[in-house]
Design a protein around this motif. Structure first.
Motif, PDB file in Angstrom:
ATOM      1  N   ARG A 128      18.761 -11.858  -4.396  1.00 54.28           N
ATOM      2  CA  ARG A 128      17.697 -10.860  -4.320  1.00 54.28           C
ATOM      3  C   ARG A 128      18.193  -9.479  -4.706  1.00 54.28           C
ATOM      4  O   ARG A 128      19.176  -8.975  -4.176  1.00 54.28           O
ATOM      5  CB  ARG A 128      17.187 -10.806  -2.876  1.00 54.28           C
ATOM      6  N   ILE A 129      17.484  -8.867  -5.640  1.00 53.95           N
ATOM      7  CA  ILE A 129      17.662  -7.441  -5.923  1.00 53.95           C
ATOM      8  C   ILE A 129      16.825  -6.668  -4.909  1.00 53.95           C
ATOM      9  O   ILE A 129      15.685  -7.039  -4.634  1.00 53.95           O
ATOM     10  CB  ILE A 129      17.167  -7.104  -7.359  1.00 53.95           C
ATOM     11  N   GLU A 130      17.413  -5.607  -4.383  1.00 53.10           N
ATOM     12  CA  GLU A 130      16.641  -4.726  -3.493  1.00 53.10           C
ATOM     13  C   GLU A 130      16.642  -3.319  -4.088  1.00 53.10           C
ATOM     14  O   GLU A 130      17.690  -2.832  -4.504  1.00 53.10           O
ATOM     15  CB  GLU A 130      17.303  -4.623  -2.115  1.00 53.10           C
ATOM     16  N   MET A 131      15.488  -2.717  -4.151  1.00 53.65           N
ATOM     17  CA  MET A 131      15.418  -1.301  -4.524  1.00 53.65           C
ATOM     18  C   MET A 131      15.193  -0.495  -3.250  1.00 53.65           C
ATOM     19  O   MET A 131      14.335  -0.850  -2.428  1.00 53.65           O
ATOM     20  CB  MET A 131      14.260  -1.024  -5.478  1.00 53.65           C
ATOM     21  N   HIS A 132      15.976   0.579  -3.138  1.00 56.53           N
ATOM     22  CA  HIS A 132      15.833   1.478  -1.993  1.00 56.53           C
ATOM     23  C   HIS A 132      15.746   2.914  -2.504  1.00 56.53           C
ATOM     24  O   HIS A 132      16.167   3.214  -3.622  1.00 56.53           O
ATOM     25  CB  HIS A 132      17.073   1.389  -1.088  1.00 56.53           C
ATOM     26  N   LEU A 133      15.253   3.802  -1.649  1.00 54.66           N
ATOM     27  CA  LEU A 133      15.342   5.240  -1.892  1.00 54.66           C
ATOM     28  C   LEU A 133      16.201   5.799  -0.769  1.00 54.66           C
ATOM     29  O   LEU A 133      15.847   5.675   0.418  1.00 54.66           O
ATOM     30  CB  LEU A 133      13.941   5.859  -1.894  1.00 54.66           C
ATOM     31  N   ARG A 134      17.349   6.368  -1.145  1.00 56.78           N
ATOM     32  CA  ARG A 134      18.333   6.818  -0.146  1.00 56.78           C
ATOM     33  C   ARG A 134      18.200   8.318   0.069  1.00 56.78           C
ATOM     34  O   ARG A 134      18.227   9.099  -0.898  1.00 56.78           O
ATOM     35  CB  ARG A 134      19.744   6.467  -0.651  1.00 56.78           C
TER      36      ARG A 134
ATOM     37  N   GLU B  97      11.356  -2.376  -2.717  1.00 54.88           N
ATOM     38  CA  GLU B  97      11.004  -3.604  -3.473  1.00 54.88           C
ATOM     39  C   GLU B  97      12.116  -4.644  -3.344  1.00 54.88           C
ATOM     40  O   GLU B  97      13.298  -4.309  -3.312  1.00 54.88           O
ATOM     41  CB  GLU B  97      10.795  -3.289  -4.956  1.00 54.88           C
ATOM     42  N   SER B  98      11.700  -5.913  -3.302  1.00 57.90           N
ATOM     43  CA  SER B  98      12.642  -7.025  -3.442  1.00 57.90           C
ATOM     44  C   SER B  98      12.251  -7.778  -4.699  1.00 57.90           C
ATOM     45  O   SER B  98      11.061  -7.923  -4.992  1.00 57.90           O
ATOM     46  CB  SER B  98      12.508  -8.009  -2.278  1.00 57.90           C
TER      47      SER B  98
ATOM     48  N   ALA C 132      17.694   9.438  -3.640  1.00 54.49           N
ATOM     49  CA  ALA C 132      18.317   8.816  -4.823  1.00 54.49           C
ATOM     50  C   ALA C 132      17.923   7.341  -4.890  1.00 54.49           C
ATOM     51  O   ALA C 132      17.794   6.666  -3.852  1.00 54.49           O
ATOM     52  CB  ALA C 132      19.841   8.945  -4.726  1.00 54.49           C
ATOM     53  N   HIS C 133      17.727   6.870  -6.116  1.00 51.91           N
ATOM     54  CA  HIS C 133      17.441   5.453  -6.379  1.00 51.91           C
ATOM     55  C   HIS C 133      18.686   4.633  -6.037  1.00 51.91           C
ATOM     56  O   HIS C 133      19.791   4.988  -6.463  1.00 51.91           O
ATOM     57  CB  HIS C 133      17.114   5.354  -7.877  1.00 51.91           C
ATOM     58  N   GLN C 134      18.514   3.587  -5.279  1.00 56.14           N
ATOM     59  CA  GLN C 134      19.665   2.729  -4.968  1.00 56.14           C
ATOM     60  C   GLN C 134      19.284   1.272  -5.178  1.00 56.14           C
ATOM     61  O   GLN C 134      18.200   0.838  -4.753  1.00 56.14           O
ATOM     62  CB  GLN C 134      20.074   2.929  -3.506  1.00 56.14           C
ATOM     63  N   VAL C 135      20.189   0.542  -5.858  1.00 57.31           N
ATOM     64  CA  VAL C 135      19.940  -0.883  -6.119  1.00 57.31           C
ATOM     65  C   VAL C 135      21.047  -1.688  -5.458  1.00 57.31           C
ATOM     66  O   VAL C 135      22.224  -1.357  -5.578  1.00 57.31           O
ATOM     67  CB  VAL C 135      19.922  -1.152  -7.645  1.00 57.31           C
ATOM     68  N   ARG C 136      20.666  -2.728  -4.740  1.00 56.72           N
ATOM     69  CA  ARG C 136      21.651  -3.631  -4.130  1.00 56.72           C
ATOM     70  C   ARG C 136      21.336  -5.036  -4.592  1.00 56.72           C
ATOM     71  O   ARG C 136      20.164  -5.375  -4.809  1.00 56.72           O
ATOM     72  CB  ARG C 136      21.519  -3.623  -2.601  1.00 56.72           C
ATOM     73  N   TYR C 137      22.389  -5.834  -4.736  1.00 53.35           N
ATOM     74  CA  TYR C 137      22.144  -7.243  -5.062  1.00 53.35           C
ATOM     75  C   TYR C 137      22.723  -8.103  -3.954  1.00 53.35           C
ATOM     76  O   TYR C 137      23.933  -8.060  -3.707  1.00 53.35           O
ATOM     77  CB  TYR C 137      22.774  -7.602  -6.418  1.00 53.35           C
ATOM     78  N   ASP C 138      21.875  -8.851  -3.300  1.00 52.70           N
ATOM     79  CA  ASP C 138      22.319  -9.768  -2.262  1.00 52.70           C
ATOM     80  C   ASP C 138      22.498 -11.132  -2.925  1.00 52.70           C
ATOM     81  O   ASP C 138      21.518 -11.830  -3.198  1.00 52.70           O
ATOM     82  CB  ASP C 138      21.238  -9.806  -1.164  1.00 52.70           C
ATOM     83  N   GLU C 139      23.779 -11.463  -3.196  1.00 52.35           N
ATOM     84  CA  GLU C 139      24.049 -12.687  -3.970  1.00 52.35           C
ATOM     85  C   GLU C 139      23.645 -13.928  -3.198  1.00 52.35           C
ATOM     86  O   GLU C 139      23.188 -14.905  -3.779  1.00 52.35           O
ATOM     87  CB  GLU C 139      25.547 -12.756  -4.299  1.00 52.35           C
TER      88      GLU C 139
END
Ligand code: AVI
Length: 340
Positions: free
Chosen positions: A267-273, A300-301, A256-263
């Motif tokens: 930085r936006i991080e894209m992951h595949l979970r 991706e960052s 699954a596509h996962q997006v995290r934001y490290d405030e």
């Protein structure tokens, strides 16, 4: 001529906080891909794959679709700035000008600047792309502009820049690094890259640098996790590409596509979970990869910048931030960094 050391901000908006993209279509590129996938997935520790591999033909088409999404304002903001202020940008660099663009792609947004420069005098334009397909696109889009001599280099950014930098003594070099591609480097690697660009420039040459600016978390996350799932498809296509090119057996429905934001790191991080525990074989990389349920591959960052970040990065790498243009609708900046 380059205007004085003043910074002009075309902006009514309060700003609260902001290698190469395409990949080679050849055998050596495939061996490198296998090597990088082995390095990122075949060792203990966090799993990752370099983001440049997101951009095969399918990934590049999906990225073009992302740029049309209402949630992803970045590209439209960049295009607005470049078309509205093309004249100002062109006038800020003393003629004759040679333009080098790092990662030109379809180069649609470059057209207004080239037209503005060519109105003043004939201009040479060197798009630099590692992918011959992307370079052909650039030639198709910009190959017939009056007064613009297009000579593309199929090369890594810095190799191409080295070639573009070999020009007459009277010519200024204007390097275009648009679209916030710099944000896809790791923090600190962005300044290192700018410093390496600087080694090819003479005082008075310039870099036009696009940076996506910091904005509140929810629109930032939505831009990378659109409800139509276009960005999810873009991200998952990386596994499909590994299947196609490296003979792997990823089941895309188990990721699954996962997006995290490290405030803190902006930085936006894209992951595949991995949604289940599973084992995947990647034949041409010679590895079998074990995934725990919930484990991710970091793909991706995308760093966001403040205007101060850009200025500091410029000063630290041998430039001064001479002028900048900020979009009023979507916090995005184009900064003209002049080699000091
Ligand atoms: C190319 N680059 C600037 C895009 C970005 O926003 O970081 C890539 C992208 N990834 C997901 N959506 C767009």
């Amino acid at each position: 001529m380059i205007l004085g050391h003043r910074t002009r901000i075309n902006n009514n908006m309060p700003v609260t906080g902001a290698t190469t993209r395409a990949t080679p279509d050849n055998a050596a590129g495939l061996a490198q891909f296998a090597h990088d996938v082995r390095a990122g997935l075949g060792q203990p520790g966090p799993k990752w794959v370099p983001c440049k591999y997101l951009y095969d033909a399918v990934g590049s088409a999906l990225f073009e679709a992302i740029t049309l999404l209402s949630e992803y304002g970045l590209t439209r903001a960049d295009e607005r700035i470049l078309s509205r202020y093309a004249g100002e940008i062109a006038n800020a660099v003393e003629p004759p000008v040679v333009v080098a663009e790092l990662g030109s792609g379809s180069a649609k947004k470059t057209r207004p600047i080239l037209e503005a420069l060519a109105r003043r005098e004939p201009t040479t334009y060197h798009p630099i792309e590692i992918s011959p397909t992307a370079l052909a696109l650039t030639h198709r889009e910009l190959g017939h502009l009056d007064g613009v001599n297009v000579r593309g280099f199929e090369a890594e950014y810095l190799d191409g820049l080295g070639r573009a930098a070999r020009r007459r003594a009277d010519q200024r070099l204007l390097v275009l690094f648009l679209g916030s591609s710099i944000g896809n480097f790791n923090r600190h690697e962005d300044s290192e890259f700018l410093a390496r660009i600087r080694t090819f420039l003479r005082a008075g040459d310039a870099v036009l640098l696009g940076t996506d600016l910091v904005k509140p978390p929810s629109p930032t996350i939505l831009a990378y996790d659109d409800p139509a799932g276009v960005t999810a498809a873009f991200n998952l296509n990386l596994l499909a590409r590994i299947n196609r090119e490296l003979g792997a057996n990823f089941n895309l429905r188990r990721f699954a596509h996962q997006v995290r934001y490290d405030e803190q790191d902006r930085r936006i991080e894209m992951h595949l979970r991995s949604t289940v525990e599973q084992r995947v074989s990647i034949e041409r990389a010679g590895i079998e990869v074990q995934f725990r349920a919930g484990e991710t591959i970091w793909t991706e960052s995308s760093h966001k910048y403040t205007l101060e970040d850009v200025e500091q990065m410029a000063t630290a790498t041998g430039f001064f931030a001479e002028q900048r243009w900020v979009d009023e609708e979507w916090p995005f900046a184009e900064s003209l960094l002049v080699a000091s």
